[in-house]
Design an enzyme around this catalytic site. Structure first.
Site, PDB file in Angstrom:
ATOM      1  CD  GLU A 264      -1.488   2.234   2.058  1.00  0.00           C
ATOM      2  OE1 GLU A 264      -1.088   3.238   1.427  1.00  0.00           O
ATOM      3  OE2 GLU A 264      -1.518   2.160   3.286  1.00  0.00           O
ATOM      4  CB  CYS A 301      -1.960   6.099   3.382  1.00  0.00           C
ATOM      5  SG  CYS A 301      -2.991   5.097   4.465  1.00  0.00           S
TER       6      CYS A 301
END
Length: 527
Positions: A264, A301
């Site tokens: 990720e 994120c």
């Protein structure tokens, strides 16, 4: 007590020559404990132990794995203030944030414990045989998900607990039946060692095989590279930068036996604020998004780094309000001098790009390592032509793009890279009028939010934390929620296998009392 050593299975070891210290960004000085990088000998031993452990651990029944995971949660709780204080000293984040993240980490472990205890997650499927079928007999075929082998997990800089040593990757891999080797993040190696000690203690208490977990220190890239290239490692979990994730992905792909890297790698998380919403609720949404952009100094994120709107007086007002609100927020400490250094470099470069206008920058005097919030704006055509403006700036930074019309908005969405999230801010018939734009955005993201903010990732069965590349390396999987277990397993079939030799999940008697698909129908019945 933090020793600065590596856990090679259940043994503390520090035979390597390279050492480092963590850093307290609040005090702007190194912490006292000296951590020793894992040597090649220690890496090899950890992987050997993991492989040995795999052959017994993969057979451990769900109830026993559940006890193991719950005991990890208990042991993390038992670390008390030592864990919280170490977290704060190594991250610059608050004790309140540490407590929230510890709660989330424990909840994730409990969620996987419940999943494996119930047992249905293996997706057992049975098609019974029929020897009388003409012209050819039908074989008996039974399928379930099985673990793939030792997993390497890389700790994340911005989540010392929830995405690191006992975070979602580790919890899901252990739940699946895979041993885990953690490459601890150097920014919070002390926090990592404390959590590793909890996992090791839990493994010993519940009788798990030695080698089911190891924790390796490393400041450089060599330990991580060696682990990814090791032939006995079968998959990798990573949360971090695009550069780091792509490097690991390439290494894994170049192996004689390529392995999956579930990385990720961040996102700008585009927000589309539609005309009626910006006209009627400009002030409200400006305040909401100022808070979201500044949350945790922008070190999420899912930080909303890109806001798209169509030119109007209302959008101009929104941009002005957003700037006014962002500078009202007190700056907060960033994770490390290297993090804030990168933020200042990237945000300054973005501000200096042709056509970029700075709307607001927090100019008050701040302590060392505190990130100043920045809002900039740019015309739609400039944004389309300059790919540098499409890239993530990790920190409290966001760019507002002023599109000429719906056609240009659509073109910009079409040209975006893959993202973790997208958000639609709508009022009245906005969402209906912009249906095509919304459909385009769906193809770019893993999660689509309506009238909210992207920061905050709920841990639940329906969550998707992932997205099309480069947000993640495989958009078919999530890194959050119990379905993340599917990254560490593969489907496996038994054909005409004696009932007494089958795993419990596939036996006629259904001794685990799990839901199975038998000849196309879901049932808990025996055969």
């Amino acid at each position: 007590m933090i020793t600065g050593k590596n856990y090679i299975g259940n043994v503390l070891s520090s035979i390597g020559k390279n050492t480092f210290k963590t850093f307290n960004p609040q005090l702007n000085k190194e912490n006292k404990v000296v951590h020793t990088e894992a040597s090649l000998i220690e890496i090899e031993k950890a992987v050997e132990l993991a492989e040995e452990a795999f052959f017994s651990y993969k057979k451990v029944l769900g109830l026993e794995k559940s006890k193991f995971l719950l005991e990890i949660a208990n042991e993390i709780e038992n670390l008390g203030d030592e864990l919280l204080d170490t977290y704060v000293n190594e991250s610059g984040l608050t004790k309140e944030r540490a407590m929230v993240e510890r709660t989330r980490t424990i909840f994730q472990l409990q969620s996987f414990a419940e999943l494996v205890k119930k047992g249905d997650w293996v997706e057992a499927s049975i098609d019974t045989g029929n020897e009388d079928r003409k012209p050819n007999p039908k074989p008996d075929i039974r399928k379930m998900l099985v673990p793939i082998g030792p997993i390497v997990v890389f700790g994340a800089s911005n989540f010392p607990l929830a995405y690191s040593t006992a975070g979602g990757d580790t919890a899901s891999a252990l739940a699946s039946g895979c041993p885990v080797i953690v490459k601890s993040h150097p920014m919070h190696a002390g926090t990592g060692e404390l959590v590793a000690s909890a996992i090791i203690k839990a493994a010993e208490t519940t009788g798990m095989p030695n080698g089911v977990f190891s924790n390796l220190n490393s400041k450089g890239i060599e330990v991580g590279e060696t682990l990814v290239k090791h032939p006995k490692v079968k998959a990798v979990g990573f949360t971090g930068s695009f550069k780091g994730g792509r490097a690991l992905y390439d290494l894994a792909s170049q192996r004689e036996e390529p392995i999956p890297v579930f990385a990720e790698m961040g996102s700008v998380n585009p927000v589309i604020i539609l005309p009626n919403a910006v006209k009627h609720k400009s002030t409200f949404w400006a305040k909401q998004y100022a808070s979201s952009i500044a949350l945790g100094s922008g070190q999420f994120c899912t930080n909303p780094g890109l806001i798209l709107g169509i030119k109007s007086n209302s959008l101009t007002k929104f941009i002005r309000n957003l700037g006014e609100e962002i500078i009202k927020i007190e700056p907060s400490c960033m994770l490390h001098p290297t993090i804030i250094g990168a933020y200042e470099k990237q945000s300054n470069e973005a501000k200096l790009e042709e056509g970029v206008t700075t709307v607001a920058i927090q100019n008050k005097e701040v302590l060392k390592n505190y990130g100043k919030q920045i809002i900039v704006t740019v015309e739609g055509e400039t944004f389309l032509q300059n790919k540098k403006l499409h890239q993530e700036v990790f920190g409290p930074f966001s760019i507002v793009v002023q599109c000429e019309n719906k056609a240009q908005l659509t073109k910009i969405i079409r040209n975006l890279e893959g993202q973790l999230t997208g958000t639609i801010i709508s009022e009245g018939d906005d969402a209906v009028e912009f249906e095509n734009s919304i459909e385009l955005l769906k193809n770019k993201v893993g999660r689509l939010i309506f009238n909210g903010v992207s920061t905050g990732v709920e841990v639940c069965n329906s969550m998707v934390h992932g997205g099309p590349y480069p947000a993640s390396t495989d958009s078919r999987f999530t890194a959050v929620g119990v379905n993340s277990i599917k990254r560490w397993v593969r489907p496996f079939s038994y054909q005409n296998w004696p009932n007494n030799l089958l795993p419990s999940e596939l036996k006629n008697e259904n001794p685990l009392q799990i839901s199975r698909e038998i000849n196309g129908e879901k049932t808990m019945a025996k055969i």
